[in-house]
Scaffold this motif. Structure first.
Motif, PDB file in Angstrom:
ATOM      1  N   GLY A 519       0.839  -1.198   0.000  1.00  0.00           N
ATOM      2  CA  GLY A 519       0.000   0.000   0.000  1.00  0.00           C
ATOM      3  C   GLY A 519       0.868   1.239   0.000  1.00  0.00           C
ATOM      4  O   GLY A 519       2.052   1.193   0.348  1.00  0.00           O
ATOM      5  N   GLU A 520       0.290   2.364  -0.392  1.00  0.00           N
ATOM      6  CA  GLU A 520       1.039   3.614  -0.443  1.00  0.00           C
ATOM      7  C   GLU A 520       0.097   4.782  -0.195  1.00  0.00           C
ATOM      8  O   GLU A 520      -1.105   4.715  -0.500  1.00  0.00           O
ATOM      9  N   VAL A 521       0.653   5.842   0.341  1.00  0.00           N
ATOM     10  CA  VAL A 521      -0.117   7.042   0.659  1.00  0.00           C
ATOM     11  C   VAL A 521       0.437   8.188  -0.158  1.00  0.00           C
ATOM     12  O   VAL A 521       1.657   8.418  -0.200  1.00  0.00           O
ATOM     13  N   THR A 522      -0.452   8.917  -0.801  1.00  0.00           N
ATOM     14  CA  THR A 522      -0.048  10.077  -1.584  1.00  0.00           C
ATOM     15  C   THR A 522      -1.179  11.094  -1.550  1.00  0.00           C
ATOM     16  O   THR A 522      -2.187  10.899  -0.858  1.00  0.00           O
ATOM     17  N   LEU A 574       5.116  -5.864   9.249  1.00  0.00           N
ATOM     18  CA  LEU A 574       4.747  -4.692   8.466  1.00  0.00           C
ATOM     19  C   LEU A 574       5.993  -3.829   8.283  1.00  0.00           C
ATOM     20  O   LEU A 574       6.616  -3.407   9.257  1.00  0.00           O
ATOM     21  N   THR A 575       6.359  -3.594   7.027  1.00  0.00           N
ATOM     22  CA  THR A 575       7.469  -2.693   6.715  1.00  0.00           C
ATOM     23  C   THR A 575       6.898  -1.320   6.400  1.00  0.00           C
ATOM     24  O   THR A 575       6.061  -1.180   5.511  1.00  0.00           O
ATOM     25  N   LEU A 576       7.322  -0.322   7.152  1.00  0.00           N
ATOM     26  CA  LEU A 576       6.873   1.056   6.979  1.00  0.00           C
ATOM     27  C   LEU A 576       8.056   1.859   6.438  1.00  0.00           C
ATOM     28  O   LEU A 576       9.083   1.961   7.104  1.00  0.00           O
ATOM     29  N   ILE A 577       7.904   2.408   5.245  1.00  0.00           N
ATOM     30  CA  ILE A 577       8.971   3.188   4.614  1.00  0.00           C
ATOM     31  C   ILE A 577       8.536   4.644   4.540  1.00  0.00           C
ATOM     32  O   ILE A 577       7.558   4.974   3.858  1.00  0.00           O
ATOM     33  N   GLU A 578       9.251   5.504   5.250  1.00  0.00           N
ATOM     34  CA  GLU A 578       8.901   6.923   5.303  1.00  0.00           C
ATOM     35  C   GLU A 578       9.507   7.668   4.112  1.00  0.00           C
ATOM     36  O   GLU A 578      10.685   7.511   3.793  1.00  0.00           O
ATOM     37  N   GLY A 579       8.687   8.482   3.475  1.00  0.00           N
ATOM     38  CA  GLY A 579       9.148   9.282   2.356  1.00  0.00           C
ATOM     39  C   GLY A 579       9.631  10.646   2.781  1.00  0.00           C
ATOM     40  O   GLY A 579       9.619  10.997   3.974  1.00  0.00           O
ATOM     41  N   ALA A 580      10.024  11.449   1.793  1.00  0.00           N
ATOM     42  CA  ALA A 580      10.571  12.773   2.077  1.00  0.00           C
ATOM     43  C   ALA A 580       9.541  13.674   2.751  1.00  0.00           C
ATOM     44  O   ALA A 580       9.902  14.585   3.492  1.00  0.00           O
ATOM     45  N   TYR A 613       5.291  10.199  -2.010  1.00  0.00           N
ATOM     46  CA  TYR A 613       4.647   9.151  -1.226  1.00  0.00           C
ATOM     47  C   TYR A 613       5.243   9.126   0.182  1.00  0.00           C
ATOM     48  O   TYR A 613       6.279   8.502   0.408  1.00  0.00           O
ATOM     49  N   PRO A 614       4.615   9.814   1.147  1.00  0.00           N
ATOM     50  CA  PRO A 614       5.194   9.863   2.495  1.00  0.00           C
ATOM     51  C   PRO A 614       5.246   8.510   3.174  1.00  0.00           C
ATOM     52  O   PRO A 614       6.079   8.301   4.059  1.00  0.00           O
ATOM     53  N   TYR A 615       4.344   7.574   2.760  1.00  0.00           N
ATOM     54  CA  TYR A 615       4.365   6.249   3.377  1.00  0.00           C
ATOM     55  C   TYR A 615       4.184   5.169   2.319  1.00  0.00           C
ATOM     56  O   TYR A 615       3.293   5.242   1.464  1.00  0.00           O
ATOM     57  N   LEU A 616       5.053   4.177   2.381  1.00  0.00           N
ATOM     58  CA  LEU A 616       4.899   2.937   1.648  1.00  0.00           C
ATOM     59  C   LEU A 616       4.787   1.825   2.672  1.00  0.00           C
ATOM     60  O   LEU A 616       5.525   1.806   3.668  1.00  0.00           O
ATOM     61  N   PHE A 617       3.884   0.871   2.445  1.00  0.00           N
ATOM     62  CA  PHE A 617       3.688  -0.241   3.368  1.00  0.00           C
ATOM     63  C   PHE A 617       3.844  -1.560   2.629  1.00  0.00           C
ATOM     64  O   PHE A 617       3.355  -1.722   1.502  1.00  0.00           O
TER      65      PHE A 617
END
Length: 620
Positions: A519-522, A574-580, A613-617
């Motif tokens: 999943g991703e947040v934008t 759950l892998t949480l990847i923080e964006g810029a 994308y501030p968050y990628l899951f």
């Protein structure tokens, strides 16, 4: 290229048409005009993206592909065979994204038909109405053949409709005025294409739901506009011809900051985004957090006779390390790490003509990366292979041990580069949302990888078609694991074994990727309708593989809605990847919610630094 091959003026075009057909000069002019039209209208075409997210880059990818064609024409001769070969090769190697691959096939099919046949007594056949119609048909057939499962309501449908109309125009027109027949064929093809474009929402429900027409199809019709401009001097359209309701939908859309950023020179700007990544813990001093190695990375394209390349390589060998040169037939992509920029560039001038020169201060880059706190590992999954990596060139390929199978991955940011490298990727190509790499860039990375077997991870659905072309242009065995997200790409590396073949790795890595829910947040760039309800421009949205699954006023709101939708009782990690753009307070809110509502799910946090994308899951 000579003046005759480089693009004729409108007055020259009129002379070409005195023979009631296009000649080679006018054909070149039409292709260049097509590229100009795509560049002029690329932002509008980008806004036709089905989903209202800041990665709608169909127009940009098509424009970049045509820019590569124009560059190839600059180096070509003026004979028809040379021109058609340049168009075909430039389109193939410059193709970016799904739309770029398809337009490259359209151009290749057209060029193959218009090129003189071997042994043809008439070496330069004029392009009359009949030959042009045949070319449009061949273009459509070539594009259809490039897609495993063609879908109606796309650029393929519109190209097919235009080609059929051109055939019908030839069959029904018995006039003997070559000029009028040529114009008539183009006008009927253009008219039929426009009707087919406007029908795409009826053929493809996802277009109707978004209130748009197919973006690639709109871009294709500009080719017919370019041909009409060259044939009878009519101006290119000042706006893309769209139904009024579609124009209203995208009128206030925002094509994304990256598209705006490259408005002046999209090709140069895209290539300027490419970066190099140092060996993590390399024995020669190229540690990812130790700036003690050579200071600068220099990359450029070199137009030079192949006979001069050996001497050029020998000269570079004394000037730095991490040297990689990929190319042939007069064009080379050159990469070096050095402390002395001047002699590196001067060596290129001695050999030929260096251009698109990119210089990166590696010490500054590493300091910036360290300041963002990017992680170098991925929990218990780290540790496969050599972590060396590069954008489109190898990192110390001469020093790295050969492996049975290497991995090339597409990565959108420096922080994610470190993650991919720690999991065993040998080569990294910068790309992702809004910046799809070309075939040539992926090919260069494959050639630089320390193995004859290579697995490619596209990590974006729009890059998969480009990745699948690479194997045709290398002697290496290449397998593509069709990862469509960064989390899936990272998870696939759990199944990577550097000691087995590319095919064996593709199977195990594909299985590992399939187990991940991504999943991703934008942020929405225009108003749209979603299963969750209406979405307005500026709202934050959470996307899963099916589209918009959540929306909210903050990135955290959208992230929580998305996670509530994705998480299931059987999930463990759950892998949480923080964006810029991730805000510390919002990230804490997400982590706290997970701890309270899903205490048995292990959360791995990483700083990726990706744009948009501030968050990628990734959920396993």
């Amino acid at each position: 290229m000579s003046d005759s091959g480089g693009g004729a003026s409108a007055a020259q075009s009129a002379t070409h048409l005195a023979a009631r057909a296009l000649d080679t000069n006018a054909f070149v002019e039409a292709i260049r005009t097509y590229g100009e039209a795509l560049d002029q209208h690329r932002i509008t075409i980008d806004r036709l993206n089905v989903y209202p997210v800041p990665d709608g880059d169909t127009g940009t990818n098509m424009a970049l592909t045509l820019a590569a064609v124009s560059e190839e024409l600059d180096r070509a001769g003026s004979e028809r065979a040379e021109v058609c070969q340049a168009i075909s090769h430039g389109a193939l190697m410059g193709a970016r994204g799904n739309s770029g691959v398809i337009v490259s096939q359209l151009l290749r099919g057209l060029a193959a038909t218009l090129a003189p046949s071997d042994g043809d007594d008439q070496a330069e056949p004029m392009i009359d109405a009949d030959l042009l119609a045949q070319g449009l048909v061949a273009a459509s057939v070539a594009a259809d053949g490039a897609v495993m499962r063609p879908v109606e309501g796309t650029i393929l449908s519109v190209a097919r409709a235009s080609a059929h109309a051109a055939q019908q125009a030839i069959a029904t027109d018995e006039g003997d005025d070559g000029f009028e027949r040529l114009v008539g064929v183009l006008e009927q093809a253009r008219r039929a294409g426009q009707s087919a474009l406007e029908a795409t929402p009826q053929q493809l429900p996802v277009l109707a739901d978004a209130g748009v027409v197919d973006a690639g199809a709109a871009g294709y019709l500009l080719l017919l506009d370019a041909l009409l401009k060259v044939v009878d001097g009519r101006p290119l359209p000042t706006e893309v011809d769209l139904p009024a309701d579609v124009a209203a939908v995208i009128a206030h859309g925002n094509a994304g900051a990256s598209v705006q950023r490259d408005a002046d020179d999209p090709v140069a700007e895209r290539r300027a985004e490419m970066h190099s990544h140092l060996d993590a813990g390399d024995a020669a001093g190229h540690d990812a957090h130790d700036p003690s190695g050579t200071r600068y990375e220099v990359m450029y394209l070199l137009a030079a006779p192949d006979s001069k390349i050996d001497a050029f390589k020998a000269g570079w060998d004394s000037l730095g390390d991490s040297i990689v040169m990929v190319g042939g037939d007069g064009l080379w992509n050159c990469h070096i790490h050095t402390d002395d920029i001047g002699p590196v560039v001067e060596a290129g001038i001695e050999a030929g003509r260096p251009y698109r020169i990119q210089i990166t201060d590696l010490h500054e880059q590493v300091a910036e990366l360290g300041g963002h706190g990017a992680h170098a590992g991925h929990g218990a999954h780290a540790g496969h292979g050599d972590p060396g990596a590069s954008a489109v060139a190898g990192t110390r390929t001469d020093d790295r041990p050969m492996v049975e199978c290497a991995v090339v991955a597409v990565s959108p940011s420096a922080g994610l580069d470190e993650l991919f490298a720690s999991l065993g990727c040998h080569e990294l190509v910068t790309g992702g949302q809004t910046m799809n790499p070309s075939t040539a860039e992926l090919l260069a990375a494959v050639e630089a990888a320390p193995s004859q077997h290579v697995v490619v991870l596209p990590n974006n659905s729009n890059i998969v078609p480009v990745a699948r072309q690479v194997g045709e242009h290398t002697s290496k065995t290449v397998a593509v694991v069709a990862t469509t997200s960064v989390p899936a790409g990272l998870a696939s590396l759990i199944g990577y074994d550097p000691g087995v073949s590319a095919d064996a790795n593709a199977a195990s890595m594909g299985d590992a990727a399939a187990l991940v829910a991504a999943g991703e947040v934008t942020q929405a760039v225009r108003d749209t309708a979603a299963p969750t309800g209406p979405v307005t421009a500026g709202q934050w949205i959470g996307l899963d593989s099916d589209g918009i699954a959540a929306a909210g006023e903050t990135a955290a709101d959208a992230a929580l809605g998305l996670l509530a939708h994705l998480l299931q009782p059987e999930h463990e990690i759950l892998t949480l990847i923080e964006g810029a753009g991730a805000q510390a307070g919002e990230t804490d809110e997400v982590v706290s919610w997970l701890a309270q509502n899903w205490p048995d799910v292990e959360v791995e946090r990483h700083v990726g630094g990706q744009d948009h994308y501030p968050y990628l899951f990734g959920i396993e």
